[in-house]
Design a protein around this motif. Sequence first.
Motif, PDB file in Angstrom:
ATOM      1  N   VAL A 143      -4.399  13.128  -1.389  1.00  0.00           N
ATOM      2  CA  VAL A 143      -5.121  14.385  -1.544  1.00  0.00           C
ATOM      3  C   VAL A 143      -4.174  15.568  -1.324  1.00  0.00           C
ATOM      4  CG1 VAL A 143      -6.951  15.834  -0.602  1.00  0.00           C
ATOM      5  CG2 VAL A 143      -7.342  13.387  -0.923  1.00  0.00           C
ATOM      6  N   PHE A 144      -3.315  15.452  -0.334  1.00  0.00           N
ATOM      7  CA  PHE A 144      -2.345  16.514  -0.040  1.00  0.00           C
ATOM      8  C   PHE A 144      -1.417  16.737  -1.239  1.00  0.00           C
ATOM      9  CE2 PHE A 144       1.960  17.602   1.480  1.00  0.00           C
ATOM     10  CZ  PHE A 144       1.699  18.852   2.043  1.00  0.00           C
ATOM     11  N   ILE A 145      -0.899  15.646  -1.792  1.00  0.00           N
ATOM     12  CA  ILE A 145      -0.021  15.758  -2.962  1.00  0.00           C
ATOM     13  C   ILE A 145      -0.755  16.437  -4.114  1.00  0.00           C
ATOM     14  CG2 ILE A 145       1.098  14.420  -4.794  1.00  0.00           C
ATOM     15  CD1 ILE A 145       2.801  14.587  -2.367  1.00  0.00           C
ATOM     16  N   GLY A 146      -2.020  16.063  -4.328  1.00  0.00           N
ATOM     17  CA  GLY A 146      -2.793  16.663  -5.404  1.00  0.00           C
ATOM     18  C   GLY A 146      -3.004  18.155  -5.211  1.00  0.00           C
ATOM     19  N   ILE A 147      -3.356  18.554  -3.992  1.00  0.00           N
ATOM     20  CA  ILE A 147      -3.601  19.967  -3.696  1.00  0.00           C
ATOM     21  C   ILE A 147      -2.316  20.779  -3.856  1.00  0.00           C
ATOM     22  CG2 ILE A 147      -4.207  21.603  -1.873  1.00  0.00           C
ATOM     23  CD1 ILE A 147      -6.188  19.525  -0.832  1.00  0.00           C
TER      24      ILE A 147
ATOM     25  N   SER B  79      -1.997  12.729 -12.578  1.00  0.00           N
ATOM     26  CA  SER B  79      -2.606  11.518 -13.141  1.00  0.00           C
ATOM     27  C   SER B  79      -2.388  10.326 -12.220  1.00  0.00           C
ATOM     28  CB  SER B  79      -2.031  11.233 -14.527  1.00  0.00           C
ATOM     29  OG  SER B  79      -0.641  10.981 -14.468  1.00  0.00           O
ATOM     30  N   ARG B  80      -1.215  10.230 -11.640  1.00  0.00           N
ATOM     31  CA  ARG B  80      -0.907   9.106 -10.756  1.00  0.00           C
ATOM     32  C   ARG B  80      -1.540   9.271  -9.375  1.00  0.00           C
ATOM     33  NH1 ARG B  80       2.502   9.516 -14.683  1.00  0.00           N
ATOM     34  NH2 ARG B  80       3.584   7.683 -15.518  1.00  0.00           N
ATOM     35  N   SER B  81      -1.711  10.494  -8.932  1.00  0.00           N
ATOM     36  CA  SER B  81      -2.421  10.723  -7.677  1.00  0.00           C
ATOM     37  C   SER B  81      -3.871  10.255  -7.799  1.00  0.00           C
ATOM     38  CB  SER B  81      -2.381  12.213  -7.307  1.00  0.00           C
ATOM     39  OG  SER B  81      -1.059  12.656  -7.076  1.00  0.00           O
ATOM     40  N   CYS B  82      -4.510  10.614  -8.899  1.00  0.00           N
ATOM     41  CA  CYS B  82      -5.886  10.168  -9.140  1.00  0.00           C
ATOM     42  C   CYS B  82      -5.956   8.650  -9.245  1.00  0.00           C
ATOM     43  CB  CYS B  82      -6.421  10.795 -10.427  1.00  0.00           C
ATOM     44  SG  CYS B  82      -6.672  12.575 -10.350  1.00  0.00           S
ATOM     45  N   CYS B  83      -4.977   8.072  -9.913  1.00  0.00           N
ATOM     46  CA  CYS B  83      -4.938   6.633 -10.135  1.00  0.00           C
ATOM     47  C   CYS B  83      -4.889   5.870  -8.814  1.00  0.00           C
ATOM     48  CB  CYS B  83      -3.728   6.294 -10.998  1.00  0.00           C
ATOM     49  SG  CYS B  83      -3.581   4.547 -11.438  1.00  0.00           S
ATOM     50  N   VAL B  84      -3.977   6.253  -7.933  1.00  0.00           N
ATOM     51  CA  VAL B  84      -3.815   5.522  -6.676  1.00  0.00           C
ATOM     52  C   VAL B  84      -4.987   5.789  -5.737  1.00  0.00           C
ATOM     53  CG1 VAL B  84      -2.303   5.091  -4.723  1.00  0.00           C
ATOM     54  CG2 VAL B  84      -1.323   5.640  -6.945  1.00  0.00           C
ATOM     55  N   LEU B  85      -5.517   7.013  -5.763  1.00  0.00           N
ATOM     56  CA  LEU B  85      -6.681   7.305  -4.924  1.00  0.00           C
ATOM     57  C   LEU B  85      -7.845   6.400  -5.312  1.00  0.00           C
ATOM     58  CD1 LEU B  85      -7.543   9.167  -2.631  1.00  0.00           C
ATOM     59  CD2 LEU B  85      -8.374  10.788  -4.353  1.00  0.00           C
ATOM     60  N   SER B  86      -7.963   6.102  -6.597  1.00  0.00           N
ATOM     61  CA  SER B  86      -9.018   5.186  -7.053  1.00  0.00           C
ATOM     62  C   SER B  86      -8.851   3.799  -6.450  1.00  0.00           C
ATOM     63  CB  SER B  86      -8.993   5.085  -8.588  1.00  0.00           C
ATOM     64  OG  SER B  86      -9.254   6.323  -9.193  1.00  0.00           O
ATOM     65  N   VAL B  87      -7.593   3.365  -6.312  1.00  0.00           N
ATOM     66  CA  VAL B  87      -7.320   2.048  -5.738  1.00  0.00           C
ATOM     67  C   VAL B  87      -7.871   1.953  -4.322  1.00  0.00           C
ATOM     68  CG1 VAL B  87      -5.500   0.456  -4.991  1.00  0.00           C
ATOM     69  CG2 VAL B  87      -5.275   1.691  -7.156  1.00  0.00           C
ATOM     70  N   PHE B  88      -7.771   3.044  -3.579  1.00  0.00           N
ATOM     71  CA  PHE B  88      -8.144   3.025  -2.168  1.00  0.00           C
ATOM     72  C   PHE B  88      -9.611   3.333  -1.896  1.00  0.00           C
ATOM     73  CE2 PHE B  88      -3.478   3.972  -1.614  1.00  0.00           C
ATOM     74  CZ  PHE B  88      -3.177   2.736  -1.060  1.00  0.00           C
ATOM     75  N   VAL B  89     -10.343   3.840  -2.898  1.00  0.00           N
ATOM     76  CA  VAL B  89     -11.726   4.233  -2.614  1.00  0.00           C
ATOM     77  C   VAL B  89     -12.771   3.531  -3.482  1.00  0.00           C
ATOM     78  CG1 VAL B  89     -10.990   6.499  -1.791  1.00  0.00           C
ATOM     79  CG2 VAL B  89     -11.681   6.231  -4.173  1.00  0.00           C
ATOM     80  N   LEU B  90     -12.367   2.902  -4.578  1.00  0.00           N
ATOM     81  CA  LEU B  90     -13.329   2.288  -5.484  1.00  0.00           C
ATOM     82  C   LEU B  90     -13.340   0.765  -5.360  1.00  0.00           C
ATOM     83  CD1 LEU B  90     -12.782   4.418  -8.733  1.00  0.00           C
ATOM     84  CD2 LEU B  90     -14.528   4.715  -6.957  1.00  0.00           C
TER      85      LEU B  90
ATOM     86  N   ALA C  63       0.829  -1.207   0.000  1.00  0.00           N
ATOM     87  CA  ALA C  63       0.000   0.000   0.000  1.00  0.00           C
ATOM     88  C   ALA C  63       0.861   1.254   0.000  1.00  0.00           C
ATOM     89  CB  ALA C  63      -0.927  -0.012   1.212  1.00  0.00           C
ATOM     90  N   THR C  64       1.947   1.228   0.758  1.00  0.00           N
ATOM     91  CA  THR C  64       2.863   2.365   0.774  1.00  0.00           C
ATOM     92  C   THR C  64       3.502   2.558  -0.594  1.00  0.00           C
ATOM     93  OG1 THR C  64       3.353   1.921   3.105  1.00  0.00           O
ATOM     94  CG2 THR C  64       4.870   3.363   1.920  1.00  0.00           C
ATOM     95  N   MET C  65       3.855   1.462  -1.244  1.00  0.00           N
ATOM     96  CA  MET C  65       4.435   1.529  -2.576  1.00  0.00           C
ATOM     97  C   MET C  65       3.495   2.230  -3.542  1.00  0.00           C
ATOM     98  SD  MET C  65       5.088  -1.540  -5.301  1.00  0.00           S
ATOM     99  CE  MET C  65       3.298  -1.670  -5.461  1.00  0.00           C
ATOM    100  N   LEU C  66       2.228   1.836  -3.523  1.00  0.00           N
ATOM    101  CA  LEU C  66       1.257   2.453  -4.422  1.00  0.00           C
ATOM    102  C   LEU C  66       1.081   3.935  -4.113  1.00  0.00           C
ATOM    103  CD1 LEU C  66      -1.498  -0.298  -4.661  1.00  0.00           C
ATOM    104  CD2 LEU C  66       0.050   0.443  -6.462  1.00  0.00           C
ATOM    105  N   THR C  67       1.108   4.275  -2.829  1.00  0.00           N
ATOM    106  CA  THR C  67       0.895   5.661  -2.428  1.00  0.00           C
ATOM    107  C   THR C  67       2.020   6.564  -2.902  1.00  0.00           C
ATOM    108  OG1 THR C  67      -0.239   4.815  -0.460  1.00  0.00           O
ATOM    109  CG2 THR C  67       0.304   7.138  -0.471  1.00  0.00           C
ATOM    110  N   THR C  68       3.206   6.012  -3.108  1.00  0.00           N
ATOM    111  CA  THR C  68       4.333   6.819  -3.580  1.00  0.00           C
ATOM    112  C   THR C  68       4.378   6.926  -5.104  1.00  0.00           C
ATOM    113  OG1 THR C  68       5.852   4.909  -3.601  1.00  0.00           O
ATOM    114  CG2 THR C  68       5.732   6.204  -1.563  1.00  0.00           C
ATOM    115  N   LEU C  69       3.389   6.363  -5.788  1.00  0.00           N
ATOM    116  CA  LEU C  69       3.374   6.432  -7.250  1.00  0.00           C
ATOM    117  C   LEU C  69       3.399   7.873  -7.771  1.00  0.00           C
ATOM    118  CD1 LEU C  69       3.307   4.915  -9.909  1.00  0.00           C
ATOM    119  CD2 LEU C  69       0.811   4.804  -9.731  1.00  0.00           C
ATOM    120  N   PRO C  70       2.691   8.835  -7.129  1.00  0.00           N
ATOM    121  CA  PRO C  70       2.814  10.223  -7.603  1.00  0.00           C
ATOM    122  C   PRO C  70       4.251  10.743  -7.563  1.00  0.00           C
ATOM    123  CG  PRO C  70       0.918  10.014  -6.154  1.00  0.00           C
ATOM    124  CD  PRO C  70       1.666   8.715  -6.074  1.00  0.00           C
TER     125      PRO C  70
END
Length: 257
Positions: free
Chosen positions: A186-190, A150-161, A31-38
Amino acid sequence: MMQWLRGFWMALGMFSGIRLPFRIWDEKLTATMLTTLPLVGMFIGAIWWGASLGLLLVWNLPTVMTAAILALTPFVIAGFIHLDGYMDTSDALFSRRPLQDKLRILTDPNVGAFAVVMLGILFLFQFAAMYTIAESGRYLALLIVICVLSRSCCVLSVFVLRHIPESNYISLIEQSGAMKYKVFLVFIGIVTIALAFLYAGIFGLAVSAAVVGGYVAAMSTVYKEFNGISGDLLGYSLVIGEICGLVMLALLQGAVL
């Protein structure tokens, strides 16, 4: 901090084509690995930006050649991994078959006609956008913004959809309740959108909106069609989001030429 560094190294090895001197893998840090994708996106975007500066300011190649190289650069650095999902999803989505047939096509390793057609369309727009950007040479750092968002949106989808059973990320469902991952994304995106605005004003906001809007539109379509998400569907949506951002950047630059 060490687990985030290890997660980033894992993500860099899995989601880029860069040859690392050594690789590590820890199932507990998935999960940490995916979160660092951005952050991997920031790395890829920085190389893309650096290459554009070098080609435009140093080597001074013909615009057509520069555009061709820069159009391919992000795909090469990413190891073409997201293009695979884009092509597989295109085959399944445009087959207009029942759900079970589309899921079967999604996992079929063979390349179909729709994948080839959609890849050609993608490269056409990618090249046209980079040609326009190369002619102007303005706001090149927004290439980094495109890759990160694009990668922030991608990983956020993994955790909420919801995930389809065939998803490679199905094992993360139990971890998806960890609020720290969602807050970080969300922080990275903002922060990325804020920096884009500080750097390019309304241009930065427009490009950011195009990336997020393109991703959301693509993800909404495939989520409805496949009743969930998978790695291929995420790759498809990521590619759509990035090309939307790139086209927006080109259109804005073309408007001020």
